[in-house]
Design a protein around this motif. Structure first.
Motif, PDB file in Angstrom:
ATOM      1  N   LYS A  46     -10.206   1.730  -5.978  1.00 38.11           N
ATOM      2  CA  LYS A  46      -9.494   0.904  -6.956  1.00 38.11           C
ATOM      3  C   LYS A  46      -8.080   0.579  -6.488  1.00 38.11           C
ATOM      4  O   LYS A  46      -7.541  -0.493  -6.795  1.00 38.11           O
ATOM      5  N   GLU A  47      -7.476   1.504  -5.754  1.00 36.98           N
ATOM      6  CA  GLU A  47      -6.145   1.253  -5.204  1.00 36.98           C
ATOM      7  C   GLU A  47      -6.172   0.166  -4.140  1.00 36.98           C
ATOM      8  O   GLU A  47      -5.210  -0.585  -3.971  1.00 36.98           O
ATOM      9  N   ARG A  48      -7.280   0.074  -3.412  1.00 38.93           N
ATOM     10  CA  ARG A  48      -7.345  -0.798  -2.237  1.00 38.93           C
ATOM     11  C   ARG A  48      -8.011  -2.142  -2.498  1.00 38.93           C
ATOM     12  O   ARG A  48      -7.853  -3.074  -1.712  1.00 38.93           O
ATOM     13  N   LEU A  49      -8.789  -2.252  -3.560  1.00 38.14           N
ATOM     14  CA  LEU A  49      -9.509  -3.490  -3.838  1.00 38.14           C
ATOM     15  C   LEU A  49      -8.759  -4.326  -4.872  1.00 38.14           C
ATOM     16  O   LEU A  49      -8.059  -3.786  -5.729  1.00 38.14           O
ATOM     17  N   PRO A  50      -8.897  -5.641  -4.836  1.00 37.37           N
ATOM     18  CA  PRO A  50      -8.236  -6.501  -5.831  1.00 37.37           C
ATOM     19  C   PRO A  50      -8.723  -6.169  -7.245  1.00 37.37           C
ATOM     20  O   PRO A  50      -9.838  -5.674  -7.433  1.00 37.37           O
ATOM     21  N   ASP A  51      -7.910  -6.451  -8.222  1.00 37.38           N
ATOM     22  CA  ASP A  51      -8.236  -6.134  -9.612  1.00 37.38           C
ATOM     23  C   ASP A  51      -9.504  -6.833 -10.080  1.00 37.38           C
ATOM     24  O   ASP A  51     -10.208  -6.328 -10.962  1.00 37.38           O
ATOM     25  N   GLU A  52      -9.791  -7.999  -9.501  1.00 37.27           N
ATOM     26  CA  GLU A  52     -10.965  -8.742  -9.965  1.00 37.27           C
ATOM     27  C   GLU A  52     -12.288  -8.145  -9.459  1.00 37.27           C
ATOM     28  O   GLU A  52     -13.362  -8.561  -9.898  1.00 37.27           O
ATOM     29  N   VAL A  53     -12.228  -7.205  -8.534  1.00 35.07           N
ATOM     30  CA  VAL A  53     -13.445  -6.551  -8.042  1.00 35.07           C
ATOM     31  C   VAL A  53     -13.793  -5.390  -8.983  1.00 35.07           C
ATOM     32  O   VAL A  53     -13.023  -4.430  -9.101  1.00 35.07           O
ATOM     33  N   PRO A  54     -14.924  -5.460  -9.672  1.00 34.67           N
ATOM     34  CA  PRO A  54     -15.275  -4.386 -10.611  1.00 34.67           C
ATOM     35  C   PRO A  54     -15.738  -3.122  -9.872  1.00 34.67           C
ATOM     36  O   PRO A  54     -16.710  -3.154  -9.125  1.00 34.67           O
ATOM     37  N   VAL A  55     -15.013  -2.034 -10.068  1.00 35.98           N
ATOM     38  CA  VAL A  55     -15.380  -0.737  -9.486  1.00 35.98           C
ATOM     39  C   VAL A  55     -15.616   0.230 -10.639  1.00 35.98           C
ATOM     40  O   VAL A  55     -14.712   0.507 -11.424  1.00 35.98           O
ATOM     41  N   THR A  56     -16.832   0.724 -10.765  1.00 31.45           N
ATOM     42  CA  THR A  56     -17.189   1.616 -11.866  1.00 31.45           C
ATOM     43  C   THR A  56     -17.531   2.998 -11.326  1.00 31.45           C
ATOM     44  O   THR A  56     -18.385   3.135 -10.439  1.00 31.45           O
ATOM     45  N   HIS A  57     -16.866   4.009 -11.861  1.00 32.34           N
ATOM     46  CA  HIS A  57     -17.217   5.394 -11.523  1.00 32.34           C
ATOM     47  C   HIS A  57     -18.333   5.828 -12.465  1.00 32.34           C
ATOM     48  O   HIS A  57     -18.132   5.985 -13.660  1.00 32.34           O
ATOM     49  N   VAL A  58     -19.532   6.001 -11.945  1.00 35.03           N
ATOM     50  CA  VAL A  58     -20.700   6.365 -12.742  1.00 35.03           C
ATOM     51  C   VAL A  58     -20.782   7.885 -12.822  1.00 35.03           C
ATOM     52  O   VAL A  58     -20.930   8.555 -11.799  1.00 35.03           O
ATOM     53  N   SER A  59     -20.697   8.420 -14.038  1.00 41.90           N
ATOM     54  CA  SER A  59     -20.735   9.874 -14.236  1.00 41.90           C
ATOM     55  C   SER A  59     -22.057  10.280 -14.849  1.00 41.90           C
ATOM     56  O   SER A  59     -22.916   9.454 -15.158  1.00 41.90           O
ATOM     57  N   GLY A  60     -22.223  11.586 -15.064  1.00 39.85           N
ATOM     58  CA  GLY A  60     -23.463  12.107 -15.625  1.00 39.85           C
ATOM     59  C   GLY A  60     -23.747  11.609 -17.022  1.00 39.85           C
ATOM     60  O   GLY A  60     -24.895  11.584 -17.460  1.00 39.85           O
TER      61      GLY A  60
END
Length: 799
Positions: free
Chosen positions: A715-729
């Motif tokens: 998330k620090e390295r990718l542009p804000d428009e790129v959706p990065v989701t942390h999938v948890s249990g």
């Protein structure tokens, strides 16, 4: 999209048809498609009209519900008539709502048919018939209103099995009335999208490679799709197997195990539609993410979803109300954190043993002993008085014949205790504490007491004892209210002490030895005993203790009737269940036929790694009731990805895995000097993958903690428009874009592109990590990129 030139080349080579005859075939099928779509549109218009009428009926009844009910409460007769009037209106509303739901489902089904009414045609001439019948096969059936003409047959119909199982020539299929023999003259497949005929071609194969290539080359989605157009012969045999009570499917990663299981559910609901409902089918999913992933398959086939749950939810429903229960993922994380320590080794040993068949047989023998002696009870106390002691409960309990079973004994003891409680309450009515409680009665209690006296004729004609009656009722109400928690506890069987019963196995060496099938204590028994006392003492339950405790609770309280009514049980990722858990599910759902699916090359959890992949599943039922199917062809990934993944495994485990002939780019392995550089390169890689059109990208780390760190770094390295989701249990849905998740949550799911986060020797260096790394790599459909911070895992370096 299928390339026209490729189709023609393959089609012509296989069938030897020239361009003119191909055009003639296409014209014929276009005419047929137009006719079918006209029928669909005609039926759709009619159903939309019916749907509008039904919606109007429902809205009208709801708005006028009370206007049409005759309300009169003047006497008992009038109250009865009023109640009858209300129930009549309720039944009318329910019937209209049901009609509305049926009409809505019909509209949905026809709308899907308008997009893609069918995918195959077979011409079958039954022995003795004058000519062959043209049979078009789709997701659902379509017939004329008089039922004389079948425009489309449901893929689950008996005759449709010819498409999946037979090649042109002499053929036969089974029906409830017996075998039908004849000749299969033609097999034709279609690609229809948006009601338009894209491609048509004949094939001599069960399901032609062309259409299969087309489906497999499509981009991934956030939910699993139906595969009815591409079911393979071996999958169809699993789907339609009605003979065996236990079906075990060993399939390579991406071999279509789960898809076949879901189509099997749809088939069973179709085949037994008069006697089987979705509520009588249970699917155990490996995690919440997977539950969301497969949730659309059955609705897309026009069927309601079966019950879906995880094994954790099954345990949490009962034990979770009293204890903090560790789940499998938390156990895995803790074992990883304690790897190499004395505590970690002892815990791992306990996990292996408590998931074993040896321990299950020990618990079963213990339950046999409990039917004669040793049941533990919690004494019933109130305000310092012992209403019923543990000894009294034991005498009453064991005074009931053992043949009546645990459940009946518990129910009779509960009745006895409630009667004992009622007598005790009666004896307390003159006690000061009751009088004090009555004096604190609120307005509602006083009003309730007044109504009771009034109904008995009180407060009329100046009755002299009305106030005395009020006082008695208030004191009884106060006493009853005070003991209500005790009454609720009795109804919930809280007088039984299942935890005490369970712990006794680890408090008495002689008891454990007497119950063990070989008469011996397991290695590490003392550590297990101390651990159990410590965890239960703080109201916590280790994952390895949860199922044994649940089994004892269910047994001594009586298994629930509703679970005895389940007719089919499906277990996905079955290789991850311990032998104890497999045996427990058999006990909990005693009447259910079972379909279990898994891949022993993906047995990644400690509790199942020494169980031969299926944890004793094949020993749950008699050999004649059991069938083991093997699916060796991997359809999910491209050939280069399958070949790459196979080499992670030992030769004997990889030998049965065959890639489907779908080409693609070779997997890429990148070694980085450190984690900082690894995060930079992966962020750059994700940008390229998104630009190339990959809609779902899975960044898979080994553990949840590592996954959390990876998500933060990306998330620090990718542009804000790129959706990065942390999938948890706890996640229930798989989003589009970039999903960062731990290895064990990726099981059963697929992505357009997979990026392996740090496949170094530090992370995947031990023998037991092989299957985990294999599982991670086999999640990729089209692209696999592997990154390592430092020295590469030996299972990749040896390549």
């Amino acid at each position: 999209m299928i390339q026209q030139g490729v189709l023609k080349a393959r089609y012509g080579k296989r069938s030897g048809i020239n361009v003119a005859s191909e055009q003639s075939m296409r014209d014929e099928e276009q005419k047929r498609l137009t006719e079918v779509l006209e029928q669909v549109e005609k039926r759709l218009d009619k159903e939309l009209s019916v749907l509008g009428d039904r919606r109007g009926d429902v809205v009208g009844i709801r708005q006028e519900f009370w206007d049409d009910v005759r309300m009169n409460f003047s006497d008992a007769t009038e109250m009865g008539e009023t109640w009858t009037s209300i129930m009549q209106q309720k039944e009318l509303l329910i019937e209209r709502e049901r009609s509305h739901r049926v009409a809505f489902e019909a509209v949905e089904r026809l709308a899907r048919m308008h997009d893609n009414p069918y995918f195959a045609r077979i011409d079958f001439k039954e022995d003795g018939a004058e000519s062959a019948e043209q049979i078009y096969i789709g997701r659902s059936s379509l017939s004329s209103e008089d039922g004389e003409t079948y425009w489309v047959y449901d893929w689950r119909a008996p005759v449709s099995s010819l498409f999946y199982d037979q090649e042109p020539g002499p053929a036969a299929f089974d029906t409830p009335g017996g075998e039908i023999i004849g000749d299969l003259a033609l097999k034709r497949q279609f690609v229809i999208r948006g009601g338009k005929l894209k491609h048509v071609f004949d094939t001599n194969e069960t399901v032609g490679d062309d259409i299969l290539q087309a489906v497999l080359s499509e981009r991934s989605d956030t939910s699993m799709k139906s595969i009815v157009a591409t079911i393979q012969k071996e999958q169809n045999q699993i789907i339609r197997d009605e003979r065996h009570r236990l079906i075990v499917v060993q399939g390579a990663a991406g071999s279509g195990k789960t898809s076949a299981a879901l189509q099997r559910v749809a088939y069973l609901l179709y085949r037994y539609r008069d006697s089987l409902t979705p509520e009588q089918i249970v699917l155990f999913s490996p995690n919440p993410v997977f539950k969301g992933y497969v949730s659309r398959v059955l609705p897309d086939l026009g069927e309601a979803n079966m019950q879906q749950k995880t094994f954790r939810e099954l345990i949490e429903a009962r034990i979770g109300r009293r204890f903090e229960v560790e789940d499998l993922f938390a156990q895995t994380e803790r074992l990883a954190a304690e790897e190499g320590t004395a505590e970690g080794e002892a815990r791992e040993k306990a996990v292996r043993y408590k998931g074993s068949e040896h321990y299950f047989r020990t618990v079963e023998k213990y339950l046999e002993r409990l039917s004669e002696e040793g049941m533990r009870f919690k004494p019933w106390r109130f305000r310092g008085d012992v209403i019923a002691s543990a000894e009294e409960m034991s005498r009453y309990y064991y005074g009931i014949r053992a043949s009546e079973g645990f459940g009946t004994r518990a129910a009779k003891l509960r009745k006895w205790l409630l009667e004992r409680l009622a007598s005790w309450v009666e004896s307390q009515l003159d006690e000061p504490w009751v009088e004090e409680a009555a004096e604190l009665a609120d307005d509602e209690d006083i009003q309730r007491a007044y109504v009771k006296v009034r109904r008995k004729g009180g407060f009329r004609d100046s009755a002299f004892d009305d106030e005395e009656q009020m006082a008695e009722i208030l004191m009884r109400q106060a006493a009853e209210s005070a003991v209500e928690p005790l009454r609720r506890a009795a109804k919930a069987l809280r007088f039984l002490d299942p935890v005490g019963v369970y712990l006794e196995l680890f408090r008495s060496r002689s008891l454990f030895k007497a119950c063990a099938p070989d008469g011996n204590l397991p290695d590490g028994w003392e550590w297990m005993a101390a651990r159990a006392e410590e965890t239960f003492g703080r109201k916590a339950v280790d994952h390895e203790d949860a199922t044994p405790l649940q089994y004892i609770m269910d047994a001594i309280e009586g298994f629930r009737k509703v679970e005895g009514e389940i007719k089919h049980l499906f277990v996905d990722e079955a290789q991850d269940y311990s032998p104890f858990q497999a045996a427990y599910l058999r006990r909990r759902f005693p009447r259910a036929r079972m379909t279990v699916l898994g891949d022993f090359n993906q047995a990644i959890y400690v509790q199942s790694q020494e169980s031969g992949g299926f944890g004793g599943w094949t020993r749950l039922m008699a050999a004649e009731d059991t069938k083991v199917w093997k699916l060796g062809t991997s359809y999910r990934s491209t050939r280069p990805i399958v070949d790459f993944s196979k080499r992670i495994l030992p030769d004997e485990d990889a030998s049965g895995i065959r890639p489907f002939e779908r080409d693609g780019e070779a997997p890429v392995v990148t070694i980085c000097p450190d984690s900082f550089e690894l995060a930079n390169k992966i962020a750059e890689d994700i940008g390229r993958l998104l630009k190339d059109g990959h809609g779902t990208i899975g960044v898979i780390a080994k553990t949840a903690r590592e996954g959390g760190n990876a998500a933060a770094l990306l998330k620090e390295r990718l542009p804000d428009e790129v959706p990065v989701t942390h999938v948890s249990g706890g996640s229930a849905n798989l989003p589009r874009g970039v999903s960062v998740l731990p290895s064990y949550l990726a099981k059963g799911i697929e992505f357009d592109a997979v990026v392996v986060w740090d496949a170094s020797a530090v992370r995947y260096g031990r023998e037991k990590d092989r299957k985990l790394l294999y599982t991670v790599c086999t999640r990729a459909l089209h692209v696999l990129h592997v990154y390592s911070a430092g020295t590469l895992s030996p299972w990749l370096a040896e390549r």
